[in-house]
Design an enzyme around this catalytic site. Structure first.
Site: not given
Lengths: 340, 383
Positions: B125-126, B128, B160, B243, B363
């Site tokens: 997964q690209g 972030s 990952s 997810e 947060e």
């Protein structure tokens, strides 16, 4: 698997909420709280609707419904802070129904179901129960001693001294006296259900405190923006929701367990009380904080919630005591696993 | 309210439980590091695949069992309970496949879904980037059209399994002139090209679970756009919504197991009778049960009423917080062994620090709860 209420249960919830929104408006609750008086008119009305007998067997004049239905009413009464002796009366009836002898059930449940008899339940230390909720107007007391056994005392044989608690929405009293053992004098199984009822009332208290707080912080402006836009405030509100939902889920599970899986009730009820007691203290305290200066005044209504939360959190043992019970259950389980 | 499984769900669970009991994965490799671990998980997925257990939630037409949400949750609970590893291609199974099923063309589904299932082609997964974490839509990786191809340049992080992957779910900016959410496109990028460099990213645990991707004019054919040019944000949301859906149940069971292990050590050392430890263990027990109840409530509400309650964000928040609290308490109970490098106890508490960051920081979750569940106003920040 389904956590939802049935149509009938939803209808009970809806009508209860609507009725109390009308009959236990904040100004009326305040009036009774300031006078430290019970709303006898409302109690009469609720009695006519059959609320006190919702979970009492039909043979004793009740509606014969389960703990889930009883919990729905407890939650709505907690939300509205209605100044009526419902919780104590329901808890006393629960224990008499569950643990009482045939004679005791026959003697007390009819009146408790119709609301003509008001019950109260308290935990006694050295024979005396402090701050018994509804103690001033109760006709019958169930006192639970340290070993979990219960005693039934008619008001005329009980030594009742009214004591003002911090929560003026309900009367409280010191109660002692001999009475007669509940049932065979063993530990009362009905206490599990009583714990669920208190926990459900606390869920209502939390829910209302959160709703009032959300409304307030959306409206109140400082530095040109609603204070609810600041994360210091909004994250506090998110935390209030988390605590409330934990309490709601564990109370719902315990209520379901009471009727569907009674063997699991002791543990589920202890967990519900742990979550509800700590949630109620935290959520209502947070509500005061998020209301700022106004929250600390007598004029704002949040303190009634905080005070009800304090009494209920302590009732039949607070979070620490029930965590100790859970730890004992865990230890037993480890012991049983090791022995197996 | 009925908190029991239906006969069909029980049959599903029993069949899987029986299969897992008869098909225990080989013991985790001790030597060989990350690569050996990965191969072990790939072999495991292959076995699941051969028995039809790789992705029960996938529709039958794509090789799944068309399992319901409840059955899918049962699946992950049982995987966790049997202490089986997660399949090597978990990102493909949980995120990539379901995203393709929603947004992919028939050709794309036919081409890409089968090798996800069989672990022949691993997905990563690209999303972030070093400067786009919680604020994902501000990502800077650019894709420029060149004939029938797109030329991509940028940097991705926290990918990952990138070193084992054939395909990368890549979100890149294809239009810099429109507001930030609108100029994004979702691609499937071939990792086997020199223009994509994978560098391991060492974590505080010492292992390289994640990677950084350095992309220098990588080529992606136009046919590998998923969901249309400029629609990348919506497609990415589909991926993100998947997810935590199933994985949460495996994580919740792992938490339970770790708590049981901790209680067992506490009992051995007489600490269950020590009120200080007993109080905290009982609190963790209560939280663990609350997580289970909230997770099931959230899932069954969606299944029955089509409406998720507020539980979704709350469960991840409560789980991550509880796992940190538990692994930290375990250090007190277990003692020096938990502070000794290379022990499972020390790994657990170090790894737990990531729980409140990955998959939505606590947060951000609190913001989501405040804004979308409670309806509180959003603080306007200078952009």
């Amino acid at each position: 698997m389904d956590f939802g209420l049935t149509d009938d249960q939803r209808e009970i919830q809806r009508t209860a909420r609507e009725l109390l929104a009308e009959r236990a408006r904040p100004d009326r609750v305040r009036e009774h709280a300031e006078a430290r008086s019970t709303d006898e008119q409302l109690w009469k009305e609720l009695s006519e609707l059959g609320w006190p007998g919702i979970a009492i067997a039909e043979e004793h004049g009740g509606q014969g419904l389960g703990q889930i239905e009883l919990s729905i009413l407890c939650e709505e009464l907690g939300r509205s802070l209605a100044p009526v002796p419902f919780l104590g009366s329901a808890m006393a009836a629960t224990v008499i129904q569950q643990d009482g002898s045939a004679e005791q059930r026959e003697r007390w449940l009819g009146g408790l179901a119709s609301g003509a008899t008001i019950g109260a339940l308290g935990a006694a230390v050295d024979g005396t129960a402090e701050l018994v909720i509804g103690g001033r107007e109760a006709d019958v007391f169930v006192l639970i001693d340290e070993d979990g056994s219960g005693r039934i005392l008619g008001a005329e044989e009980a030594d009742v001294t009214p004591v003002d608690s911090v929560d003026p929405t309900r009367s409280t009293a010191r109660v002692s006296g001999a009475g007669e053992p509940v049932g065979d004098g063993g530990a009362c199984a009905g206490l599990g259900r009583a714990l669920v009822s208190v926990s459900s009332e606390l869920v209502g208290v939390c829910d209302r405190a959160l709703a009032m707080t959300v409304e307030y912080v959306k409206d109140r402006k400082q530095f040109g923006v609603p204070v609810g836009a600041y994360q210091a405030v909004s994250h506090r509100c998110a935390q209030m929701l988390l605590e409330t939902e934990k309490a709601r889920a564990t109370a719902a599970f315990a209520a379901w367990t009471a009727d569907a899986d009674p063997e699991a009730l002791a543990e589920a009820a202890a967990m519900a009380k742990v979550c509800a007691s700590s949630a109620a203290r935290e959520v209502t305290a947070s509500a005061i904080q998020a209301h700022g200066g106004i929250g600390f005044t007598w004029e704002a209504d949040v303190h009634w919630l905080y005070k009800r939360a304090q009494l209920d959190a302590a009732l039949l043992g607070g979070a620490k005591r029930h965590r100790a019970r859970l730890a004992a259950i865990l230890a037993e389980r480890v012991g049983a696993g090791a022995a197996a | 309210m009925d908190l029991t499984f239906s006969p069909q769900e029980i049959a599903f669970r029993d069949e899987l439980r029986g299969w897992l009991a008869a098909n225990q994965p080989d013991a985790a490799p001790v030597d060989g590091g990350e690569d050996a671990q990965y191969q072990w998980r790939r072999d495991w997925q292959r076995r699941l695949y051969d028995a039809g257990w790789a992705a029960p939630a996938w529709p039958v037409e794509y090789g799944g069992r068309g399992a319901s949400l409840t059955e899918s949750a049962i699946y992950y609970e049982e995987i966790g309970r049997s202490r089986s590893p997660l399949a090597a291609n978990t990102l493909g199974l949980l995120l990539g496949g379901p995203t393709l099923m929603v947004w992919g063309t028939d050709e794309q589904k036919e081409r890409y879904l089968p090798p996800i299932l069989s672990a022949e082609e691993i997905w990563c997964q690209g999303f972030s980037e070093p400067e786009a974490g919680s604020d994902l839509a501000s990502l800077k990786t650019r894709a420029v059209k060149d004939g029938e191809e797109w030329v991509v340049t940028g940097q991705k992080v926290w990918t990952s399994g990138a070193q084992y992957s054939k395909w990368c779910m890549l979100v890149a900016r294809t239009d810099g002139d429109v507001p930030k959410h609108k100029g994004l496109t979702y691609f499937l990028m071939d990792m086997e090209q020199d223009a994509v460099q994978v560098r391991p990213l060492r974590q505080i645990t010492g292992e390289d679970e994640f990677n950084e991707l350095f992309i220098e004019e990588a080529r992606i054919p136009d046919a590998n756009v998923i969901g249309g040019v400029g629609n990348g944000w919506k497609v990415a949301l589909t991926t993100l919504m998947n997810e935590r859906a199933g994985l949460g149940f495996a994580l919740q069971i792992r938490l339970r197991q770790l708590l049981d292990d901790t209680i067992a050590v506490a009992a051995e050392r007489g600490l269950l009778e020590d009120p200080v430890y007993a109080d905290e263990l009982a609190e963790l027990h209560t939280r663990c049960e609350s997580i289970r109840l909230l997770a099931w409530k959230g899932l069954t509400d969606v299944e029955r009423y089509g409406q998720p309650g507020p539980e979704g964000s709350l469960v991840k928040w409560l789980w991550s917080d509880t796992n940190q609290r538990l692994t930290q308490l375990a250090v007190d109970i277990v003692g020096p062994a938990a502070l000794t490098a290379g022990t499972s106890w020390s790994y657990e508490f170090l790894r737990a620090r990531g729980n409140t960051i990955e998959g939505g920081t606590t947060e951000v979750l609190k913001n989501i709860v405040a804004e979308r569940v409670l309806g509180l106003p959003r603080l306007k920040v200078a952009v």
